[in-house]
Design an enzyme around this catalytic site. Structure first.
Site, PDB file in Angstrom:
ATOM      1  N   HIS A 149       0.846  -1.190   0.000  1.00 44.56           N
ATOM      2  CA  HIS A 149       0.000   0.000   0.000  1.00 44.56           C
ATOM      3  C   HIS A 149       0.886   1.246   0.000  1.00 44.56           C
ATOM      4  O   HIS A 149       2.044   1.191   0.432  1.00 44.56           O
ATOM      5  CB  HIS A 149      -0.894   0.019   1.239  1.00 44.56           C
ATOM      6  CG  HIS A 149      -1.971  -1.010   1.221  1.00 44.56           C
ATOM      7  ND1 HIS A 149      -3.078  -0.932   2.037  1.00 44.56           N
ATOM      8  CD2 HIS A 149      -2.134  -2.146   0.499  1.00 44.56           C
ATOM      9  CE1 HIS A 149      -3.860  -1.966   1.825  1.00 44.56           C
ATOM     10  NE2 HIS A 149      -3.303  -2.726   0.889  1.00 44.56           N
TER      11      HIS A 149
ATOM     12  N   GLU B 149       1.004   3.828   1.864  1.00 38.00           N
ATOM     13  CA  GLU B 149       1.549   4.195   3.173  1.00 38.00           C
ATOM     14  C   GLU B 149       2.731   3.308   3.554  1.00 38.00           C
ATOM     15  O   GLU B 149       3.734   3.796   4.077  1.00 38.00           O
ATOM     16  CB  GLU B 149       0.487   4.050   4.278  1.00 38.00           C
ATOM     17  CG  GLU B 149      -0.734   4.904   4.074  1.00 38.00           C
ATOM     18  CD  GLU B 149      -1.879   4.173   3.404  1.00 38.00           C
ATOM     19  OE1 GLU B 149      -3.034   4.393   3.811  1.00 38.00           O
ATOM     20  OE2 GLU B 149      -1.627   3.380   2.464  1.00 38.00           O
TER      21      GLU B 149
ATOM     22  N   CYS C   2      -6.088   1.921   5.919  1.00 39.41           N
ATOM     23  CA  CYS C   2      -6.750   0.666   6.279  1.00 39.41           C
ATOM     24  C   CYS C   2      -6.179   0.189   7.623  1.00 39.41           C
ATOM     25  O   CYS C   2      -5.215   0.769   8.134  1.00 39.41           O
ATOM     26  CB  CYS C   2      -6.514  -0.381   5.189  1.00 39.41           C
ATOM     27  SG  CYS C   2      -4.819  -1.027   5.162  1.00 39.41           S
TER      28      CYS C   2
END
Length: 151
Positions: A53, A55, A83
């Protein structure tokens, strides 16, 4: 344009890179002492890696840049609410502040579905600022999923 909007604009450029690579368009930048030290965008499909992801990519790059797993003087800007996996990594990194664009009503872990980042039972809480450039960030995600549905 506010300072948060300026940094979020850079994260949006990363999200466009994800969009162009047929990835869910999420981008992130890590700012340390008013300088971008790391960037990331979703690469889950490209790398066949469920943890790739935006991040996670940006946090890993920032930690490598600083030579420290703790990102105590950094701010993470990400175009979509993190998430649960990313929120956990954010807490573990000890980042004091995250700023995100659009909310994620299905997987959001900074207040929408659950709140990992500000959970008082954990050993670190993160100051969260949501909704920065919400419309711009959200429209890119909507455009992506409209394209996916057409296929």
């Amino acid at each position: 344009m506010t300072l948060h909007e300026q940094w979020m604009s850079l994260a949006l450029k990363q999200a466009v890179r994800a969009f162009d690579a047929d990835e869910v368009p999420v981008g992130a930048v890590v700012v340390h002492k008013n300088t971008v030290i790391a960037k990331g965008y979703n690469q889950v499909e490209t790398l066949h890696d469920p943890t790739a992801h935006a991040e996670m990519v940006a946090l890993t790059a920032a930690a490598a840049h600083l030579g420290n797993k703790f990102l105590a003087e950094c701010t993470l800007y990400v175009t979509m609410e993190p998430c649960p996996m990313c929120a956990g990594a954010i807490v573990l990194s000890r980042i004091p502040t995250i700023v995100f664009g659009c909310y994620d009503p299905k997987m959001g872990a900074s207040g929408s579905v659950i709140n990992v980042t500000e959970n008082k039972r954990l050993n670190h809480q993160v100051h969260v600022i949501g909704g920065v450039l919400d419309a711009e960030c959200g429209s890119l995600v909507k455009e992506f999923f409209a394209k996916v549905r057409k296929k």
